[in-house]
Design a protein around this motif. Structure first.
Motif, short mmCIF file in Angstrom:
data_model
loop_
_atom_site.label_atom_id
_atom_site.label_comp_id
_atom_site.label_asym_id
_atom_site.label_seq_id
_atom_site.Cartn_x
_atom_site.Cartn_y
_atom_site.Cartn_z
N PHE A 387 0.83 -1.20 0.00
CA PHE A 387 0.00 0.00 0.00
C PHE A 387 0.87 1.26 0.00
N ARG A 388 1.92 1.24 0.80
CA ARG A 388 2.82 2.40 0.89
C ARG A 388 3.52 2.63 -0.45
N SER A 389 3.90 1.57 -1.12
CA SER A 389 4.53 1.68 -2.43
C SER A 389 3.56 2.29 -3.45
N TYR A 390 2.30 1.87 -3.36
CA TYR A 390 1.26 2.41 -4.24
C TYR A 390 1.08 3.91 -4.01
N ILE A 391 1.07 4.33 -2.76
CA ILE A 391 0.91 5.76 -2.44
C ILE A 391 2.08 6.56 -3.02
N GLU A 392 3.26 6.01 -2.99
CA GLU A 392 4.41 6.69 -3.62
C GLU A 392 4.16 6.88 -5.12
N ASP A 393 3.59 5.86 -5.76
CA ASP A 393 3.28 5.96 -7.19
C ASP A 393 2.25 7.06 -7.44
N VAL A 394 1.27 7.17 -6.54
CA VAL A 394 0.22 8.19 -6.68
C VAL A 394 0.83 9.58 -6.62
N PHE A 395 1.67 9.83 -5.62
CA PHE A 395 2.23 11.16 -5.45
C PHE A 395 3.23 11.52 -6.54
N SER A 396 3.86 10.54 -7.14
CA SER A 396 4.81 10.80 -8.22
C SER A 396 4.17 10.66 -9.60
N SER A 397 2.84 10.34 -9.62
CA SER A 397 2.11 10.14 -10.88
C SER A 397 2.79 9.10 -11.76
N LYS A 398 3.30 8.07 -11.13
CA LYS A 398 4.02 7.02 -11.85
C LYS A 398 3.05 6.02 -12.46
N GLN A 399 3.09 5.91 -13.77
CA GLN A 399 2.24 4.94 -14.45
C GLN A 399 2.83 3.53 -14.31
N PRO A 400 1.98 2.53 -14.18
CA PRO A 400 2.50 1.16 -14.13
C PRO A 400 3.14 0.78 -15.46
N LEU A 401 4.18 -0.01 -15.41
CA LEU A 401 4.85 -0.47 -16.63
C LEU A 401 4.13 -1.71 -17.14
N ILE A 402 2.98 -1.49 -17.73
CA ILE A 402 2.11 -2.59 -18.15
C ILE A 402 2.74 -3.37 -19.30
N ASN A 403 2.64 -4.68 -19.19
CA ASN A 403 3.11 -5.57 -20.25
C ASN A 403 1.97 -5.72 -21.27
N TRP A 404 1.99 -4.86 -22.28
CA TRP A 404 0.89 -4.83 -23.24
C TRP A 404 0.86 -6.09 -24.11
N GLU A 405 2.00 -6.73 -24.29
CA GLU A 405 2.03 -7.97 -25.05
C GLU A 405 1.25 -9.06 -24.30
N ALA A 406 1.44 -9.10 -22.98
CA ALA A 406 0.71 -10.06 -22.15
C ALA A 406 -0.78 -9.72 -22.08
N PHE A 407 -1.10 -8.46 -22.36
CA PHE A 407 -2.49 -8.00 -22.29
C PHE A 407 -3.30 -8.36 -23.54
N LYS A 408 -2.62 -8.64 -24.64
CA LYS A 408 -3.31 -8.88 -25.91
C LYS A 408 -4.39 -9.97 -25.83
N PRO A 409 -4.13 -11.10 -25.15
CA PRO A 409 -5.17 -12.14 -25.10
C PRO A 409 -6.44 -11.74 -24.35
N PHE A 410 -6.45 -10.54 -23.77
CA PHE A 410 -7.63 -10.09 -23.05
C PHE A 410 -8.42 -9.04 -23.82
N ASN A 411 -8.00 -8.76 -25.06
CA ASN A 411 -8.75 -7.85 -25.91
C ASN A 411 -10.05 -8.50 -26.36
N ALA A 412 -11.08 -7.69 -26.54
CA ALA A 412 -12.40 -8.21 -26.89
C ALA A 412 -12.38 -8.99 -28.20
N SER A 413 -11.60 -8.56 -29.18
CA SER A 413 -11.56 -9.28 -30.46
C SER A 413 -11.00 -10.68 -30.29
N TYR A 414 -9.96 -10.81 -29.50
CA TYR A 414 -9.34 -12.12 -29.23
C TYR A 414 -10.32 -13.03 -28.49
N LEU A 415 -11.00 -12.48 -27.50
CA LEU A 415 -11.90 -13.28 -26.67
C LEU A 415 -13.19 -13.63 -27.42
#
Length: 435
Positions: A387-415
């Motif tokens: 939780f404390r690490s998350y709050i640091e991300d909030v105050f620094s406006s740090k975006q998560p480093l999302i693995n978009w390649e891993a996200f592809k199988p969850f796109n509506a067209s694929y599903l």
């Protein structure tokens, strides 16, 4: 080769903003390219007392035939304790289905809804028109979950719904030709109850990510003002979704971590406010708060705001886009999944989620590296550290480093392609059994 014909039963459908129509809504743009012509039977929105969002209609292809049916008015049926849209519309859906199945050559019937009593039409239509059907298990139908809970924690009219579901479920499921579900746990339960279904096509398919929604949300204008002041100097953390007693474990972990933060670093944590939006399915102004009371018990009433009224789908995306940080809380049940999971990821904001480690949501978030993930079985020290690490991300406006390649199988067209693969299996197996 002509496309196959699919009849979809989805009582809730746009412009009604209901979680259980999202799979169909996001799949319709892709069915035709995958060889399927889809038509939908829905209940006319005037008979539904849920939030409407006309923007949802923008995502529906113009060529899709949408058949709207009536329902018994709730003001009449509620006198007898029957408010369910499934029960109020069952006769009308049956009549419209009879007409369509008689006049057109459909290959498959697809029940994609949590209004499960309408699924009893599956075996009826199968016998009458010799057409197979699939049931989409987005939630458990008959469940023993609340049997061992105190009466105060049980849903309204539980006595009636428990007995109705226990009676109807086997009638609809035993003769089903295939199953789709958001959760393996749901399928495992069904297979245990009805072993015959182990021989039928089955697929675990989560809800999809539909990126066009974000373009629609960005271009839309909304009449209602934001719930919180965007121009103050606070950091606003947002959760949009239902509450409920089954969320209490996740909420306790979250609020305990917040309380610890206030104690350890009051200057930092006093700059935070959490907003829980749309936590009740009750009509506007009639929702019972389930989040705020827990916050008050922990001395966090000044930091936690709960708004029970549901909001429009695209308005919810607006809140995700404008928040400083996002929070997703999950049920204590491993089978639980969050229907709005993908919009949270696509918002690409600092994200904190709390789920059972065996839930599909936990696994997806972890695989895609979409922010900070907490397992509800973790101890308080580990939870606070995350939780404390998350709050640091909030105050620094740090975006998560999302693995978009891993996200592809969850796109509506694929599903959607995964759904049509099950459709093909079902109709091929059905033909073989009829030879």
């Amino acid at each position: 080769m002509a496309n196959k014909r699919l009849l979809i039963i989805s009582p809730y459908f746009p412009p009604v903003n209901a979680a259980d129509m999202q799979r169909v809504r996001m799949s319709l743009p892709y069915f035709k390219a995958l060889g399927w012509e889809a038509e939908v039977i829905m209940v006319h929105e005037t008979y539904v007392d849920m939030v409407k969002d006309t923007l949802l209609l923008k995502a529906i292809p113009n060529e899709i035939a949408i058949h709207k049916v009536k329902a018994l008015p709730k003001k009449w049926t509620s006198k007898f304790g029957l408010g369910s849209i499934a029960l109020r519309s069952l006769w009308y859906i049956r009549r419209k289905g009879n007409q369509l199945l008689k006049d057109k050559n459909f290959d498959l019937i697809y029940f994609s809804t949590t209004q499960f009593p309408v699924c009893i039409l599956g075996p009826y239509w199968k016998r009458r028109f010799n057409i197979p059907y699939i049931i989409d298990m987005q939630d458990p139908w008959h469940s023993e979950y609340y049997q061992f809970k105190p009466k105060k924690e049980r849903p309204k009219k539980y006595w009636f719904s428990y007995r109705l579901n226990k009676y109807l479920e086997p009638k609809a499921l035993k003769d089903a030709d295939g199953l789709i579900s958001v959760s393996k746990a749901y399928i495992d339960t069904i297979h245990e109850r009805y072993p015959i279904l182990k021989e039928k096509p089955t697929s675990i398919i989560t809800f999809g990510a539909f990126e066009p929604d974000f373009d629609i949300a960005k271009s839309a204008e909304y009449d209602s003002p934001m719930i919180y002041n965007q121009d103050d100097e606070l950091k606003h953390l947002v959760y949009v979704g239902r509450g409920g007693n089954d969320m209490s474990l996740s909420l306790n972990l979250l609020f305990n971590a917040f309380a610890q933060g206030l104690k350890n670093e009051p200057i930092l944590f006093n700059q935070l406010k959490m907003h829980f939006i749309g936590t009740s399915y009750a009509p506007k102004g009639k929702g019972i708060k389930t989040v705020a009371p827990l916050a008050a018990q922990m001395g966090l009433a000044d930091y936690i705001q709960e708004h029970t009224d549901r909001i429009g789908f695209y308005e919810s995306i607006k809140y995700l886009q404008n928040a400083h940080g996002l929070i997703i809380i999950g049920s204590e049940q491993a089978s639980y999944t969050a229907s709005k999971l993908y919009p949270y990821i696509l918002a690409n904001k600092p994200l904190l989620s709390i789920f059972h480690q065996e839930s599909s949501a936990y696994k997806i978030l972890s695989k895609c590296q979409a922010g900070q993930v907490i397992d509800i079985t973790q101890g308080s020290a580990a939870v606070y550290q995350t939780f404390r690490s998350y709050i640091e991300d909030v105050f620094s406006s740090k975006q998560p480093l999302i693995n978009w390649e891993a996200f592809k199988p969850f796109n509506a067209s694929y599903l959607t392609a995964k759904q049509t693969a099950v459709f093909e299996q079902v109709i091929n197996l059905y033909k073989q059994t009829r030879l």
